[in-house]
Design a protein around this motif. Structure first.
Motif, PDB file in Angstrom:
ATOM      1  N   MET A  85       0.912  -1.246  -0.066  1.00  0.00           N
ATOM      2  CA  MET A  85      -0.087  -0.044   0.101  1.00  0.00           C
ATOM      3  C   MET A  85       0.877   1.122   0.011  1.00  0.00           C
ATOM      4  N   THR A  86       0.459   2.204  -0.755  1.00  0.00           N
ATOM      5  CA  THR A  86       1.236   3.424  -0.730  1.00  0.00           C
ATOM      6  C   THR A  86       0.851   4.074   0.676  1.00  0.00           C
ATOM      7  N   LEU A  87       1.637   5.308   0.947  1.00  0.00           N
ATOM      8  CA  LEU A  87       1.392   6.235   2.077  1.00  0.00           C
ATOM      9  C   LEU A  87       0.334   6.871   2.028  1.00  0.00           C
ATOM     10  N   LYS A  88      -0.123   7.118   1.084  1.00  0.00           N
ATOM     11  CA  LYS A  88      -1.503   7.896   0.826  1.00  0.00           C
ATOM     12  C   LYS A  88      -2.873   6.912   1.018  1.00  0.00           C
ATOM     13  N   GLU A  89      -2.518   5.669   0.480  1.00  0.00           N
ATOM     14  CA  GLU A  89      -3.698   4.744   0.773  1.00  0.00           C
ATOM     15  C   GLU A  89      -3.813   4.320   2.224  1.00  0.00           C
ATOM     16  N   MET A  90      -2.697   4.182   3.052  1.00  0.00           N
ATOM     17  CA  MET A  90      -2.632   3.882   4.403  1.00  0.00           C
ATOM     18  C   MET A  90      -3.348   5.174   5.156  1.00  0.00           C
ATOM     19  N   GLN A  91      -2.875   6.427   4.721  1.00  0.00           N
ATOM     20  CA  GLN A  91      -3.499   7.435   5.289  1.00  0.00           C
ATOM     21  C   GLN A  91      -5.024   7.614   5.259  1.00  0.00           C
ATOM     22  N   GLN A  92      -5.508   7.123   3.797  1.00  0.00           N
ATOM     23  CA  GLN A  92      -6.942   7.361   3.634  1.00  0.00           C
ATOM     24  C   GLN A  92      -7.779   6.412   4.372  1.00  0.00           C
ATOM     25  N   ASN A  93      -7.057   5.082   4.842  1.00  0.00           N
ATOM     26  CA  ASN A  93      -7.767   3.918   5.418  1.00  0.00           C
ATOM     27  C   ASN A  93      -7.795   4.567   6.996  1.00  0.00           C
ATOM     28  N   TYR A  94      -6.843   5.056   7.270  1.00  0.00           N
ATOM     29  CA  TYR A  94      -6.728   5.581   8.681  1.00  0.00           C
ATOM     30  C   TYR A  94      -7.836   6.586   8.914  1.00  0.00           C
ATOM     31  N   GLU A  95      -7.698   7.634   8.286  1.00  0.00           N
ATOM     32  CA  GLU A  95      -8.794   8.646   8.406  1.00  0.00           C
ATOM     33  C   GLU A  95     -10.064   7.898   8.253  1.00  0.00           C
ATOM     34  N   LYS A  96     -10.480   6.830   7.344  1.00  0.00           N
ATOM     35  CA  LYS A  96     -11.855   6.289   7.278  1.00  0.00           C
ATOM     36  C   LYS A  96     -11.953   5.711   8.669  1.00  0.00           C
ATOM     37  N   SER A  97     -11.052   5.112   9.258  1.00  0.00           N
ATOM     38  CA  SER A  97     -11.372   4.370  10.433  1.00  0.00           C
ATOM     39  C   SER A  97     -11.631   5.212  11.474  1.00  0.00           C
ATOM     40  N   THR A  99     -12.733   8.295  11.150  1.00  0.00           N
ATOM     41  CA  THR A  99     -14.022   8.973  11.127  1.00  0.00           C
ATOM     42  C   THR A  99     -15.181   7.931  11.483  1.00  0.00           C
ATOM     43  N   GLU A 100     -15.338   6.703  11.331  1.00  0.00           N
ATOM     44  CA  GLU A 100     -15.976   5.681  11.826  1.00  0.00           C
ATOM     45  C   GLU A 100     -16.159   5.745  13.191  1.00  0.00           C
ATOM     46  N   ARG A 101     -15.039   5.545  13.739  1.00  0.00           N
ATOM     47  CA  ARG A 101     -14.704   5.298  15.140  1.00  0.00           C
ATOM     48  C   ARG A 101     -15.318   6.688  15.845  1.00  0.00           C
ATOM     49  N   GLU A 102     -15.082   7.819  15.534  1.00  0.00           N
ATOM     50  CA  GLU A 102     -15.584   9.150  15.878  1.00  0.00           C
ATOM     51  C   GLU A 102     -17.166   9.172  15.895  1.00  0.00           C
ATOM     52  N   LYS A 103     -17.562   8.671  14.623  1.00  0.00           N
ATOM     53  CA  LYS A 103     -19.243   8.692  14.456  1.00  0.00           C
ATOM     54  C   LYS A 103     -19.683   7.604  15.599  1.00  0.00           C
ATOM     55  N   ASN A 104     -19.197   6.569  15.815  1.00  0.00           N
ATOM     56  CA  ASN A 104     -19.836   5.538  17.007  1.00  0.00           C
ATOM     57  C   ASN A 104     -19.728   5.863  18.204  1.00  0.00           C
ATOM     58  N   LEU A 105     -18.644   6.929  18.506  1.00  0.00           N
ATOM     59  CA  LEU A 105     -18.407   7.210  19.770  1.00  0.00           C
ATOM     60  C   LEU A 105     -19.369   8.331  20.205  1.00  0.00           C
ATOM     61  N   THR A 106     -19.805   9.237  19.099  1.00  0.00           N
ATOM     62  CA  THR A 106     -20.627  10.269  19.049  1.00  0.00           C
ATOM     63  C   THR A 106     -22.195   9.672  19.596  1.00  0.00           C
ATOM     64  N   TYR A 107     -22.207   8.654  18.664  1.00  0.00           N
ATOM     65  CA  TYR A 107     -23.571   8.167  18.879  1.00  0.00           C
ATOM     66  C   TYR A 107     -23.943   7.201  20.218  1.00  0.00           C
ATOM     67  N   LEU A 108     -22.766   6.649  20.701  1.00  0.00           N
ATOM     68  CA  LEU A 108     -22.850   6.039  21.989  1.00  0.00           C
ATOM     69  C   LEU A 108     -22.885   7.289  23.048  1.00  0.00           C
ATOM     70  N   GLU A 109     -22.328   8.151  23.174  1.00  0.00           N
ATOM     71  CA  GLU A 109     -22.418   9.203  24.150  1.00  0.00           C
ATOM     72  C   GLU A 109     -23.786   9.769  23.992  1.00  0.00           C
ATOM     73  N   SER A 110     -24.470   9.891  22.877  1.00  0.00           N
ATOM     74  CA  SER A 110     -25.743  10.552  22.430  1.00  0.00           C
ATOM     75  C   SER A 110     -26.801   9.742  23.427  1.00  0.00           C
ATOM     76  N   LEU A 111     -26.597   8.178  23.362  1.00  0.00           N
ATOM     77  CA  LEU A 111     -27.372   7.158  23.850  1.00  0.00           C
ATOM     78  C   LEU A 111     -27.181   7.257  25.298  1.00  0.00           C
ATOM     79  N   GLU A 112     -26.033   7.468  25.849  1.00  0.00           N
ATOM     80  CA  GLU A 112     -25.945   7.376  27.384  1.00  0.00           C
ATOM     81  C   GLU A 112     -26.585   8.713  27.924  1.00  0.00           C
TER      82      GLU A 112
END
Length: 394
Positions: A85-97, A99-112
């Motif tokens: 994988m190129t450095l750019k692809e690795m960075q894209q995968n990291y950013e994607k993960s 974003t998904e993690r922050e989205k899930n955390l926000t959802y969990l905080e809202s539920l709590e």
């Protein structure tokens, strides 16, 4: 870098049993997980597998519907492979993960936050409802109306669910909960009555000491007899603890221990295997002797004063075809306690033989009481149509 991926791996037949095509894996094709393997032998299709409840799997990550599941002679296995994988692809995968993690955390905080808000509102509503019902009960023209008791029972159960059980006395709460949980465990076949009944030989020779306690917790399978006993146990145990034993939890616990010990000794001579019903009659007897001026009404047919209530219950058991030995044992033990605690100390030359040990007082008695605690009046019999009563002259 190494990347994980899943593949379908055939299940190898290790013996004639597997060759007969019984051994298969229950898998989710959407989550790519093995939901039931090994051991999924008897189910002919996914719908009949043990992990499918209400049309959905209870094991896979997505709790997916049955339609996403298959039962085949292969299973999912996780493997790794090296990829470039190129450095750019690795960075894209990291950013994607990320974003998904922050989205899930926000959802969990809202539920709590929502859960805390709803829990606080529920607790407040239950508290206000309980106080309103108790206040209405005090000014009601009819003592202990059945509708009021039904509403109180409903609110008490809801308070238990919310963890707000301070209004239920601690000993009553502990004993009734233990009885209900024991019956539920038997009903669900987690345990059997043969593991609970009173057996002196097993207690002394096999050291199964738990039988000294469990035989007081089981009232038979769920049915009329169980509900009848639970209602009387809860009502009269609670009224004793909130009435004559108010602020004397240690003395109440000592009464439990004294009555249980005496019943255990007598039980060895009358061949009784479960003593819970006798214990309930003992509580009813003690309450009735301490409230002699209350008039009772049994099923709207019989009017009598409170001291006759245990005998009426014994007659009712006799009409139902039950043995009255249990009732007689409860009455006898209750009378022994009542005589030693309330009668003999007031006689010329008498004295208190029953003294609560200091260690029990240290464990159960608390110096402070809740000023907002509002107990049910002990001078009310606390039953339904069969336990309705009025104080003479009231």
């Amino acid at each position: 870098i190494e990347e994980s991926y899943k593949v379908k791996e055939p299940i190898k037949a290790g013996n004639w049993f597997n060759d007969a095509s019984f051994e298969k894996a229950m898998c989710c094709t959407r989550c790519e997980e093995n939901c039931h393997y090994p051991g999924c032998v008897l189910a002919p299709s996914p719908a009949f597998c043990d992990v499918i409840k209400g049309g959905h799997c209870i094991v896979c990550s997505g709790k997916c519907p049955t339609s996403f599941h298959v039962k085949e002679k292969w299973r999912y296995v996780t493997k790794t492979k090296k990829v470039q994988m190129t450095l750019k692809e690795m960075q894209q995968n990291y950013e994607k993960s990320k974003t998904e993690r922050e989205k899930n955390l926000t959802y969990l905080e809202s539920l709590e936050t929502s859960m805390k808000h709803l829990t606080a509102e529920k607790s407040q509503v239950l508290d206000e409802s309980y106080n309103h019902v108790v206040n209405l009960e005090k000014i009601a023209l009819k003592v202990e109306s059945a509708s009021t008791l039904v509403q109180l029972d409903f609110l008490i159960e809801k308070m238990k669910e919310a963890g707000d059980t301070k209004r239920i006395p601690v000993v009553t709460r502990a004993y009734t909960t233990a009885c209900v949980l024991t019956t539920a465990a038997v009903q669900l076949e987690i345990i059997t009555p043969f593991q609970l009944y009173f057996n002196p030989d097993l207690i002394l020779r096999n050291y199964q000491v738990w039988r000294l306690i469990t035989n007081f917790l089981f009232f038979g399978p769920v049915g009329f007899n169980f509900l009848f006993n639970m209602i009387f146990l809860y009502r009269y145990c609670r009224m004793l603890e909130e009435g004559s034993f108010r602020g004397r939890t240690a003395d109440f616990v000592f009464m439990f221990l004294f009555g249980g010990l005496l019943m255990t000794i007598f039980g060895m001579f009358v061949s009784l295997v479960f003593l819970g019903q006798a214990f309930t009659i003992m509580l009813v007897y003690i309450w009735s002797r301490r409230n002699p001026n209350i008039r009772m009404n049994f099923f709207g047919l019989l009017n009598f004063q409170a001291p006759f209530l245990p005998w009426v219950l014994m007659g009712f058991s006799l009409l139902l075809g039950n043995s009255i030995i249990v009732d007689l044992l409860g009455i006898a033990v209750g009378h022994v306690y009542y005589f030693l605690e309330d009668v003999f100390p007031n006689q010329p030359g008498g004295g208190r033989w029953l003294k609560t040990p200091s260690i029990i007082k240290m464990l159960f008695d608390t110096p402070e009481e809740d000023a907002n605690y509002n107990p049910l009046p002990e001078d009310r019999p606390g039953g339904f149509a069969w336990g309705e009563g009025q104080r003479l002259g009231g």
